[in-house]
Write an enzyme that holds these catalytic residues in place. Structure first.
Site, PDB file in Angstrom:
ATOM      1  N   ASP A 198       0.802  -1.299   0.090  1.00 51.91           N
ATOM      2  CA  ASP A 198       0.201  -0.063  -0.121  1.00 51.91           C
ATOM      3  C   ASP A 198       0.791   1.219   0.031  1.00 51.91           C
ATOM      4  O   ASP A 198       1.438   1.635   1.299  1.00 51.91           O
ATOM      5  CB  ASP A 198      -0.960   0.137   1.324  1.00 51.91           C
ATOM      6  CG  ASP A 198      -1.960   1.021   1.216  1.00 51.91           C
ATOM      7  OD1 ASP A 198      -1.748   1.961   0.522  1.00 51.91           O
ATOM      8  OD2 ASP A 198      -2.725   1.231   2.198  1.00 51.91           O
ATOM      9  N   SER A 245       2.984  11.399 -16.393  1.00 52.04           N
ATOM     10  CA  SER A 245       1.719  11.560 -17.240  1.00 52.04           C
ATOM     11  C   SER A 245       2.080  12.969 -17.957  1.00 52.04           C
ATOM     12  O   SER A 245       2.897  13.747 -17.618  1.00 52.04           O
ATOM     13  CB  SER A 245       0.352  11.795 -16.361  1.00 52.04           C
ATOM     14  OG  SER A 245      -0.517  12.542 -17.296  1.00 52.04           O
ATOM     15  N   TYR A 252      -4.592  16.649  -9.979  1.00 53.63           N
ATOM     16  CA  TYR A 252      -3.896  15.795 -10.519  1.00 53.63           C
ATOM     17  C   TYR A 252      -2.460  16.212 -11.221  1.00 53.63           C
ATOM     18  O   TYR A 252      -1.499  15.567 -10.906  1.00 53.63           O
ATOM     19  CB  TYR A 252      -4.976  15.022 -11.466  1.00 53.63           C
ATOM     20  CG  TYR A 252      -4.127  13.890 -12.257  1.00 53.63           C
ATOM     21  CD1 TYR A 252      -4.071  12.666 -11.478  1.00 53.63           C
ATOM     22  CD2 TYR A 252      -3.534  13.970 -13.341  1.00 53.63           C
ATOM     23  CE1 TYR A 252      -3.446  11.505 -12.158  1.00 53.63           C
ATOM     24  CE2 TYR A 252      -2.846  12.781 -13.907  1.00 53.63           C
ATOM     25  CZ  TYR A 252      -2.894  11.682 -13.404  1.00 53.63           C
ATOM     26  OH  TYR A 252      -2.222  10.589 -14.006  1.00 53.63           O
ATOM     27  N   LYS A 265       1.393  15.249 -10.654  1.00 53.19           N
ATOM     28  CA  LYS A 265       2.425  14.882 -11.438  1.00 53.19           C
ATOM     29  C   LYS A 265       3.851  15.909 -11.999  1.00 53.19           C
ATOM     30  O   LYS A 265       4.766  15.354 -12.150  1.00 53.19           O
ATOM     31  CB  LYS A 265       1.765  14.707 -12.713  1.00 53.19           C
ATOM     32  CG  LYS A 265       0.648  13.307 -12.681  1.00 53.19           C
ATOM     33  CD  LYS A 265       1.549  11.936 -12.133  1.00 53.19           C
ATOM     34  CE  LYS A 265       0.412  10.770 -12.106  1.00 53.19           C
ATOM     35  NZ  LYS A 265       1.120   9.628 -11.606  1.00 53.19           N
TER      36      LYS A 265
END
Length: 204
Positions: free
Chosen positions: A59, A138, A151, A155
């Protein structure tokens, strides 16, 4: 040369594909995920490809879980040659719409998750003076996108971490760092993001 490869977030999508392809290339693969009850897709894909993959619980939000997984691999193999930080959480929502908890979750999984696992494998790689850390970033880590600022921020942080560590770890210890910046991939990752947007009332 056969390598020991640890991959995070392998229950579906890109992580699953990387795990299977790495095994097909002859490497010793440790495919990790937070919940091993979700391993059926990976197991089916490995069986279809006729390859062996080692499943391991990890995890990325838990330092103890990360450390335990890394120690388990080192005890069995003596080394970790390649780490693929793939585990991530998709998120589409403007900053105004996002709750503080949602923002914390996105940053914790997508950035701190990378930090935790990388930090755990570095001592062994540094002692071996070799290794490769591959961070799945990304295109959103290179270019800001509408309704995707939270997000993208996570990144962008992964990009900064990768480039900064490469600047001294590679020449000093022979550990290589790579950031991969894919665009949209049709996978369960995207489906989950879209379901979450729909369930929470869409974009305003």
């Amino acid at each position: 040369m056969k390598k020991v490869v640890l991959i995070t977030g392998t229950s579906s999508g890109l992580g699953l594909a990387i795990a299977v392809q790495a095994a097909e290339a002859g490497h010793t693969v440790y495919a990790s995920m937070r919940d091993l009850s979700k391993a059926s897709l990976l197991q089916e894909a490995a069986q279809k490809a006729e390859v062996a993959i080692n499943l391991i619980e990890l995890d990325v939000q838990s330092g103890n879980s990360v450390q335990a997984a890394v120690e388990q691999i080192l005890a069995a193999e003596g080394r970790i040659d390649v780490l693929v930080n793939n585990a991530g959480m998709g998120f589409i929502r403007s900053l105004e719409q996002a709750s503080e908890q949602e923002i914390k979750d996105v940053l914790d999984i997508n950035f701190m998750g990378v930090v935790r696992v990388t930090k755990a494998v570095l001592p062994a790689m540094r002692n071996a003076r070799s290794g490769h850390v591959i961070n799945i970033s990304s295109v959103g880590g290179l270019v800001g996108q509408p309704f995707n600022e939270v997000y993208c921020s996570a990144k962008f942080a992964v990009e900064g971490l990768t480039e900064s560590m490469a600047s001294y770890m590679t020449p000093s210890f022979g550990i290589h760092f790579t950031a991969v910046e894919p665009g949209g991939i049709h996978s369960e990752f995207v489906n989950t993001v879209l379901r979450n947007v729909q369930a929470s009332g869409g974009l305003l």
